[in-house]
Design an enzyme around this catalytic site. Structure first.
Site, mmCIF file in Angstrom:
data_model
loop_
_atom_site.group_PDB
_atom_site.id
_atom_site.type_symbol
_atom_site.label_atom_id
_atom_site.label_comp_id
_atom_site.label_asym_id
_atom_site.label_seq_id
_atom_site.Cartn_x
_atom_site.Cartn_y
_atom_site.Cartn_z
ATOM 1 N N SER A 45 113.232 24.072 48.449
ATOM 2 C CA SER A 45 113.512 25.464 48.106
ATOM 3 C C SER A 45 114.722 25.503 47.190
ATOM 4 O O SER A 45 115.452 24.522 47.064
ATOM 5 C CB SER A 45 113.788 26.284 49.372
ATOM 6 O OG SER A 45 114.990 25.856 50.002
ATOM 7 N N LEU A 107 117.285 22.785 51.886
ATOM 8 C CA LEU A 107 118.021 24.044 51.729
ATOM 9 C C LEU A 107 119.257 23.781 50.876
ATOM 10 O O LEU A 107 120.009 22.848 51.159
ATOM 11 C CB LEU A 107 118.429 24.591 53.102
ATOM 12 C CG LEU A 107 119.318 25.839 53.104
ATOM 13 C CD1 LEU A 107 118.602 27.022 52.471
ATOM 14 C CD2 LEU A 107 119.740 26.178 54.538
ATOM 15 N N ILE A 138 120.063 18.939 52.997
ATOM 16 C CA ILE A 138 120.905 19.906 52.303
ATOM 17 C C ILE A 138 120.978 19.485 50.834
ATOM 18 O O ILE A 138 121.273 18.334 50.524
ATOM 19 C CB ILE A 138 122.323 19.959 52.917
ATOM 20 C CG1 ILE A 138 122.242 20.269 54.425
ATOM 21 C CG2 ILE A 138 123.160 20.995 52.182
ATOM 22 C CD1 ILE A 138 121.579 21.577 54.782
ATOM 23 N N LYS A 139 120.717 20.436 49.954
ATOM 24 C CA LYS A 139 120.701 20.134 48.516
ATOM 25 C C LYS A 139 122.094 20.335 47.913
ATOM 26 O O LYS A 139 122.703 21.389 48.076
ATOM 27 C CB LYS A 139 119.689 21.023 47.791
ATOM 28 C CG LYS A 139 118.249 20.745 48.186
ATOM 29 C CD LYS A 139 117.276 21.699 47.516
ATOM 30 C CE LYS A 139 117.016 21.335 46.066
ATOM 31 N NZ LYS A 139 115.925 22.158 45.478
ATOM 32 N N ILE A 140 122.554 19.294 47.217
ATOM 33 C CA ILE A 140 123.845 19.318 46.526
ATOM 34 C C ILE A 140 123.612 18.888 45.077
ATOM 35 O O ILE A 140 122.957 17.876 44.835
ATOM 36 C CB ILE A 140 124.857 18.370 47.201
ATOM 37 C CG1 ILE A 140 125.183 18.854 48.623
ATOM 38 C CG2 ILE A 140 126.135 18.236 46.368
ATOM 39 C CD1 ILE A 140 126.109 17.925 49.399
#
Length: 364
Positions: A45, A107, A138-140
């Site tokens: 997402s 996310l 977790i998207k970074i």
């Protein structure tokens, strides 16, 4: 019955994730069907996806109303909405996660933190704890500030999806951040056998930017070739890094390779086949996250075969030719990174406004 072409990709070592998420997809049973019938193995997402989901439907209105009485901060409301969807999707993918190294749902931290290392670390850890699912990433972003945040969050034991990655030099730095994060964790005696990470290359945007320049420079035959050439080179870097002695030591302690993930794989140039960025990049230990339209197109008329390591000489020649005609890929990657952040900032701000508009009449 004809074998499902999306499922067939697994025979060549590639996993398909869906680059789309909304509440109706989960509630209607469609996501469950995609998992069972198409073999979709994960989900990504981003702010643009959530902005469309929240602003274009009333599926979130009831929860916005409930949260409006608790939260005055629209960002806090958004993340609770997102966390609800991410948790529900992760639960559907959990049986896959329990069997193998797939089944992850991603996310993203706020795009406004792209140049804020400490802010990224803080929010990433908070989101990880709130989502409370082992099969979440977790998207970074792969910005300079993001690299330090990636290393730190890996050392904290989070699963990380590195996003907005456009250049080969930066990819080398991303693998370094991952390995260093694992080593930091080992140094303090903590386990590393549960940590997963992917490095997400954004592909079609490369061609969208470079192709007009190629036309201007009289090299139209190179149109649509650069992104795929970069991806093929990236895969060679992946193979080198994750077969190195350095990684072997970590693997002996349970470390998983940081797989490459092909993102932005919907075709934006209508003159190209709609399955272009799927067909060319099928190969072992890779992921392709694709929008719904591309998934449907590939299911209908895809041609599964391992092609990622075909024509490596041609890929190298393509990148060398860019240098000869004066196109600097590092500069292109920097420009795309800046544009990518802005392309996420805008829908992120729009979705916060949509929440404000939706909660306004509720709390009035």
């Amino acid at each position: 019955m004809e074998t499902n072409k999306i499922k067939q990709l697994q025979e060549f070592g590639q996993r398909i994730w869906l680059d789309f998420l909304d509440r109706n997809l989960i509630r209607s049973g469609q996501l469950k069907k995609l998992i069972e019938e198409d073999g979709v193995r994960g989900m990504t997402s981003n702010p643009a996806i959530f902005e469309k989901a929240i602003s274009s439907s009333n599926d979130y209105d009831q929860q916005i109303g409930q949260l409006a009485a608790i939260h005055q901060d629209n960002e806090a409301i958004f993340y609770q909405l997102a966390i609800t969807d991410i948790q529900n999707a992760a639960d559907l993918f959990n049986p896959i996660f329990a069997r193998d190294e797939d089944g992850y749902v991603s996310l993203e931290v706020s795009p406004h933190l792209a140049h804020d290392t400490n802010g990224t670390i803080k929010q990433a850890v908070e989101l990880w704890r709130k989502v409370d699912r082992k099969n979440v990433m977790i998207k970074i972003p792969a910005t300079t500030a993001g690299l330090s945040a990636i290393r730190r969050t890996i050392s904290e034991g989070l699963n990380i999806n590195i996003t907005l990655l456009f250049g080969l030099d930066r990819y080398e730095e991303v693998t370094e951040a991952y390995l260093s994060g694992l080593e930091d964790r080992v140094a303090v005696g903590l386990p590393i056998d549960h940590i997963a990470s992917v490095a997400s290359f954004f592909l079609s945007r490369i061609d969208v930017l470079i192709d007009p320049i190629l036309e201007e420079k009289g090299e139209p035959q190179m149109k649509g070739e650069v992104a795929i050439a970069c991806a093929k080179q990236a895969y060679q870097i992946y193979k080198r890094v994750f077969s190195s002695d350095r990684f072997m030591k970590l693997q002996a302690m349970g470390a998983m390779p940081q797989r490459v993930l092909w993102a932005s794989t919907g075709t934006k140039d209508p003159s190209f086949p709609d399955t272009k960025y799927v067909e060319a990049l099928i190969g072992p230990e890779t992921i392709n996250t694709i929008p719904m339209e591309t998934l449907k197109a590939y299911r209908d008329h895809g041609h599964p075969a391992s092609r990622l390591e075909h024509d490596l000489d041609k890929a190298d020649q393509t990148l060398q030719q860019l240098k000869l005609i004066g196109i600097n890929l590092q500069n292109i990657a920097s420009q795309l990174e800046d544009e990518g952040i802005e392309k996420f900032n805008k829908p992120y701000d729009q979705l916060l406004k949509a929440i404000e508009d939706k909660k306004g009449p509720v709390i009035a």
